[in-house]
Design a protein around this motif. Structure first.
Motif, mmCIF file in Angstrom:
data_model
loop_
_atom_site.group_PDB
_atom_site.id
_atom_site.type_symbol
_atom_site.label_atom_id
_atom_site.label_comp_id
_atom_site.label_asym_id
_atom_site.label_seq_id
_atom_site.Cartn_x
_atom_site.Cartn_y
_atom_site.Cartn_z
ATOM 1 N N ASP A 126 0.870 -1.189 0.000
ATOM 2 C CA ASP A 126 0.000 0.000 0.000
ATOM 3 C C ASP A 126 0.896 1.224 0.000
ATOM 4 O OD1 ASP A 126 -1.833 1.982 0.290
ATOM 5 O OD2 ASP A 126 -2.617 1.322 2.221
ATOM 6 N N GLY A 127 1.144 1.775 -1.192
ATOM 7 C CA GLY A 127 2.086 2.877 -1.292
ATOM 8 C C GLY A 127 1.517 4.146 -1.874
ATOM 9 N N TYR A 128 0.194 4.188 -2.099
ATOM 10 C CA TYR A 128 -0.379 5.342 -2.785
ATOM 11 C C TYR A 128 -1.623 5.850 -2.077
ATOM 12 C CZ TYR A 128 2.890 3.674 -6.209
ATOM 13 O OH TYR A 128 4.047 3.256 -6.809
ATOM 14 N N CYS A 129 -1.820 7.123 -2.183
ATOM 15 C CA CYS A 129 -2.901 7.798 -1.473
ATOM 16 C C CYS A 129 -4.268 7.234 -1.850
ATOM 17 C CB CYS A 129 -2.831 9.286 -1.776
ATOM 18 S SG CYS A 129 -4.060 10.267 -0.922
ATOM 19 N N GLU A 135 -7.636 1.378 -6.517
ATOM 20 C CA GLU A 135 -6.928 2.487 -7.156
ATOM 21 C C GLU A 135 -7.449 2.667 -8.590
ATOM 22 O OE1 GLU A 135 -2.544 2.748 -6.639
ATOM 23 O OE2 GLU A 135 -2.751 0.870 -5.527
ATOM 24 N N ILE A 191 11.675 11.031 -2.264
ATOM 25 C CA ILE A 191 10.562 10.125 -2.549
ATOM 26 C C ILE A 191 10.748 9.399 -3.878
ATOM 27 C CG2 ILE A 191 8.062 10.015 -2.963
ATOM 28 C CD1 ILE A 191 7.805 12.419 -1.056
ATOM 29 N N ASP A 208 2.164 12.777 -4.087
ATOM 30 C CA ASP A 208 1.013 11.905 -3.847
ATOM 31 C C ASP A 208 0.702 11.732 -2.360
ATOM 32 O OD1 ASP A 208 -0.971 9.903 -5.016
ATOM 33 O OD2 ASP A 208 0.141 8.631 -3.617
ATOM 34 N N GLU A 209 1.644 11.222 -1.595
ATOM 35 C CA GLU A 209 1.407 10.986 -0.165
ATOM 36 C C GLU A 209 1.328 12.285 0.612
ATOM 37 O OE1 GLU A 209 0.784 8.322 1.555
ATOM 38 O OE2 GLU A 209 1.091 6.748 0.070
ATOM 39 N N THR A 210 2.102 13.295 0.183
ATOM 40 C CA THR A 210 2.142 14.573 0.888
ATOM 41 C C THR A 210 0.788 15.266 0.888
ATOM 42 O OG1 THR A 210 4.457 14.832 0.213
ATOM 43 C CG2 THR A 210 3.329 16.805 1.034
ATOM 44 N N CYS A 226 -2.143 13.808 0.461
ATOM 45 C CA CYS A 226 -3.200 12.802 0.638
ATOM 46 C C CYS A 226 -4.380 13.319 1.464
ATOM 47 C CB CYS A 226 -2.617 11.560 1.288
ATOM 48 S SG CYS A 226 -3.653 10.102 1.128
ATOM 49 N N GLY A 238 -5.185 11.467 -4.542
ATOM 50 C CA GLY A 238 -3.757 11.506 -4.779
ATOM 51 C C GLY A 238 -3.387 12.157 -6.096
ATOM 52 N N HIS A 248 -0.769 10.514 -8.075
ATOM 53 C CA HIS A 248 0.045 9.534 -8.806
ATOM 54 C C HIS A 248 -0.472 9.304 -10.223
ATOM 55 C CE1 HIS A 248 3.062 6.333 -8.942
ATOM 56 N NE2 HIS A 248 2.177 5.619 -9.625
#
Length: 220
Positions: free
Chosen positions: A8-11, A21, A132, A178-180, A182, A188, A190
């Motif tokens: 799980d690496g994406y907002c 996703e 990142i 993306d994560e920043t 979120c 996201g 991405h």
């Protein structure tokens, strides 16, 4: 390494269901569409055909990763990207830089220590934003370096490389945000990495194709 471990690496992802996703999955069509558009235009140019084929596989691999979200799918995502970088660099060394085969091969293999050094340097910087996507930043930097070598001999190629570097830098920015972002943007950013990269990789193939056509013997 457990190939079926989930990632799980994406907002956008909120669980491990197949369509968790949707934007990140569907926007991989950008790679596939670019490949389908370019395929009939690269007929007779073997190097460009190889690049277009890899571009298509990138779209499939990234789709698998953003739906299955497993280690094996991550490999299906990243390995074709690495192959594209190395294949493109080899073709540039051989046909644009006009190095002999042995030098083009060594120059391509040199990307690995070069990228490692750039990644290490970025990881020691105080700017967390760059960390990142630390490995990927080595690519637009390399395009700028190659553009400088072609500035006089092949101005069109040089401009093409700089445009590609700019597109990639922009797509890397979205990838890194993306994560920043979120909490403010749940979907996201991405998916913009996919859309812009489909354009960027397609553009880089066009640059190579244009050079090969321009340098082909007259009457061919």
């Amino acid at each position: 390494m457990e190939l079926f471990n989930q990632i799980d690496g994406y907002c956008e992802r909120t669980d491990f269901t197949y369509w968790s996703e949707p934007l990140n999955a569907v926007t991989n069509l950008s790679f596939i569409i670019a490949a389908l558009i370019l395929w009939p235009r690269v007929r007779g140019i073997l190097g460009a055909q190889v690049l277009v084929a890899i571009l298509f596989v990138i779209g499939v691999g990234s789709y698998l990763f953003h739906t299955h979200a497993t280690v094996w799918a991550a490999m299906a995502d990243t390995i074709p990207i690495g192959l594209f970088i190395l294949a493109y660099l080899f073709l540039v060394n051989l046909h644009i830089m006009r190095w002999p085969l042995w030098a083009a091969t060594l120059g391509t293999l040199a990307f690995l220590p070069y990228a490692t050094a750039v990644t290490s340097a970025i990881m020691h910087m105080p700017v967390s934003f760059l960390k990142i996507s630390s490995f990927y930043w080595s690519v637009p930097l390399l395009l700028v370096i190659y553009a400088s070598f072609q500035r006089v001999k092949a101005a069109g190629v040089s401009r093409g490389f700089l445009i590609g570097a700019g597109l990639l830098a922009l797509s890397l920015t979205f990838r890194s945000l993306d994560e920043t972002l979120c909490s403010a943007l749940p979907i996201g950013t991405h998916f913009m990495w996919h859309l812009l990269n489909g354009v960027m990789l397609g553009w880089m193939i066009v640059v190579y194709r244009s050079h090969m056509l321009a340098s082909a013997p007259q009457g061919r």
